[in-house]
Design a protein around this motif. Structure first.
Motif, PDB file in Angstrom:
ATOM      1  N   UNK A 247       0.849  -1.187   0.000  1.00  0.00           N
ATOM      2  CA  UNK A 247       0.000   0.000   0.000  1.00  0.00           C
ATOM      3  C   UNK A 247       0.887   1.240   0.000  1.00  0.00           C
ATOM      4  N   UNK A 248       0.888   1.960  -1.121  1.00  0.00           N
ATOM      5  CA  UNK A 248       1.729   3.144  -1.264  1.00  0.00           C
ATOM      6  C   UNK A 248       0.918   4.278  -1.895  1.00  0.00           C
ATOM      7  N   UNK A 249       1.061   5.445  -1.314  1.00  0.00           N
ATOM      8  CA  UNK A 249       0.426   6.652  -1.856  1.00  0.00           C
ATOM      9  C   UNK A 249      -1.068   6.467  -2.080  1.00  0.00           C
ATOM     10  N   UNK A 250      -1.709   5.833  -1.123  1.00  0.00           N
ATOM     11  CA  UNK A 250      -3.150   5.707  -1.170  1.00  0.00           C
ATOM     12  C   UNK A 250      -3.688   4.588  -2.039  1.00  0.00           C
ATOM     13  N   UNK A 251      -2.837   3.716  -2.537  1.00  0.00           N
ATOM     14  CA  UNK A 251      -3.304   2.604  -3.351  1.00  0.00           C
ATOM     15  C   UNK A 251      -2.336   1.435  -3.245  1.00  0.00           C
ATOM     16  N   UNK A 252      -2.828   0.249  -3.608  1.00  0.00           N
ATOM     17  CA  UNK A 252      -1.985  -0.919  -3.579  1.00  0.00           C
ATOM     18  C   UNK A 252      -1.159  -1.013  -4.862  1.00  0.00           C
TER      19      UNK A 252
END
Length: 476
Positions: free
Chosen positions: A461-466
């Motif tokens: 999970x990075x920057x609000x998304x997987x």
């Protein structure tokens, strides 16, 4: 309803009066029409159409477009099926030539539906393909006996739907959380066949159509034509005909299949038993016991139609061109020299339930589907649309030409060989493991290079998304 009963009673009285004075009963066209309209099998089919078929049509009307168009063809095919049920009760049991003429209206609609799946794929290709493939279930009316080369009517309906269900499931998956109308259409279409048509056939025609016969020998038509069983004035209806000799067997009359429904039945006619000449699959014939497991098939190898196929527990083996559009290669066991050399870009190839066998497709076809096969090798030249591998285990596929899309779903162990022309193919995998792709080396003297497609992924999970990336393994 009351008027119909009164008319039937009047007809029965007239017959009894005629018998009382020593004459034969007079059966009018009106009496015959009334009898057929009140026939339990015909009435049940009408009720089946009013409920199950109407539900599919209503769902298609909400979707519109190509889905509605192909569903209208489906509706016409079922109405033609009803007419065939009525005609059969007034018709002498036909021979092969007459049977092809009898089935011609149904065959034309099946061909029409298949034509809608050709050319460039539309957004509703899966809807079109599901409907076109499912219509082969209506051909159960062609069953003439245990030696005719077909499964029993109930089994034929089930087997035909299995071919269509692959695309029907794609519709369900694509629209499950998007559009309930498409989901309703797919579900109602399946229920139209299973349990709908299957249960109807099982209840009224488990051993095939009930054929009529002409009233007298003098008015009966020759065996090569269909005859309407209308009793002439002053003549009593004749008793049902005795069982005829088998019209079909596993041996074909011609070396290559012809186009059309008539050729399908013509080529499987013979006097030999279906079970004659069966061979046992020995250990030496199994792929796992062979040293050379490459699937480059010699051009001299060809499937001989006179040899009797091995029997699969899943069903009878098939190797035939159906309706001029689909090559059905089913339940082949231990057959290393299956060859399709007479094909074109409008035809498809469906391989189902095969084991320890090798199939070679020499020409260009629209698409190839390999379903529920085990230790199967397929070598093909070109496909217009896609090569799909689903529910298989231990599959080796070699593409010598081009294939825009290769789909691998729910498969364990797949060795894929690509030519230089097919290196730009889009390969899609889902729920599959042990997928290896062999590609040509940089030079003619360099061996093939093997690439393992990842089957494990990391989801971060990075920057609000997987973000998903394949797992890389390092030695050490």
């Amino acid at each position: 309803m009351e008027m119909g009963l009164v008319e039937r009673l009047e007809a029965a009285v007239r017959r009894l009066e005629a018998l009382a004075v020593g004459s034969q009963p007079v059966v009018s066209d009106r009496d015959l029409a009334n009898d057929l309209s009140l026939d339990p099998a015909i009435k049940a089919f009408d009720e089946f159409l009013d409920s199950s078929l109407r539900r599919v049509v209503l769902a298609a009307e909400k979707i519109g477009g190509e889905t509605l168009e192909v569903t209208k063809v489906l509706e016409q095919a079922f109405l033609v099926e009803k007419e065939l049920l009525i005609q059969a009760k007034q018709t002498q049991k036909p021979n092969l030539e007459a049977l092809a003429e009898f089935l011609k209206p149904l065959n034309e609609l099946i061909v029409k539906a298949n034509a809608m799946t050709e050319g460039r794929r539309s957004d509703f290709f899966n809807h079109l393909k599901t409907t076109a493939d499912s219509l082969s279930a209506l051909a159960w009316v062609a069953y003439l006996g245990k030696d005719c080369g077909m499964s029993l009517p109930t089994a034929h309906v089930e087997e035909s739907w299995q071919m269509a269900e692959f695309y029907n499931n794609k519709v369900l998956v694509a629209y499950r959380n998007k559009d309930s109308d498409h989901v309703e259409w797919a579900k109602s279409l399946k229920e139209l066949y299973l349990p709908g048509l299957r249960d109807y056939v099982k209840s009224f025609y488990p051993l095939g159509l009930v054929w009529g016969r002409p009233a007298t020998a003098s008015t009966s038509a020759p065996s090569s034509t269909l005859s309407v069983a209308k009793a002439s004035p002053g003549k009593a209806p004749a008793a049902p005909p005795p069982p005829s000799t088998p019209l079909f067997s596993s041996e074909t009359a011609a070396p290559r299949p012809k186009l059309g429904m008539s050729a399908v039945f013509e080529e499987i006619s013979s006097s030999k038993s279906v079970t004659s000449g069966l061979r046992k699959v020995t250990d030496g014939m199994k792929t796992k016991n062979q040293a050379d497991r490459t699937f480059v098939v010699s051009s001299t190898e060809k499937e001989t139609r006179t040899s009797s196929p091995s029997v699969s527990k899943a069903g009878p083996p098939k190797f035939e061109l159906q309706m001029g559009r689909r090559w059905a290669v089913e339940n082949q066991i231990g057959k290393k020299n299956l060859v399709i050399d007479e094909c074109d870009a409008k035809q498809s190839v469906y391989v189902y339930g095969c084991r320890d066998s090798v199939l070679q497709v020499k020409g260009k076809v629209n698409n190839i589907t390999i379903d529920k096969c085990n230790k199967m090798g397929v070598l093909f030249k070109d496909v217009v649309a896609a090569c799909e591998i689903v529910n298989c285990n231990g599959i080796e596929v070699q593409c010598e030409g081009s294939a825009p899309t290769i789909s691998i779903d729910n498969t364990g162990g797949c060795q894929l060989y690509l030519s230089k022309e097919s290196l730009e193919s889009s390969i899609t995998t889902a729920k599959s493991s042990e997928i290896n792709v062999m590609v040509p080396g940089a030079g003619p003297e360099i061996d093939w290079v093997e690439h393992a497609l990842p089957q494990q992924y990391i989801h971060a999970f990075k920057d609000g998304q997987f973000v998903t990336s394949p797992v890389s393994h390092s030695g050490g």
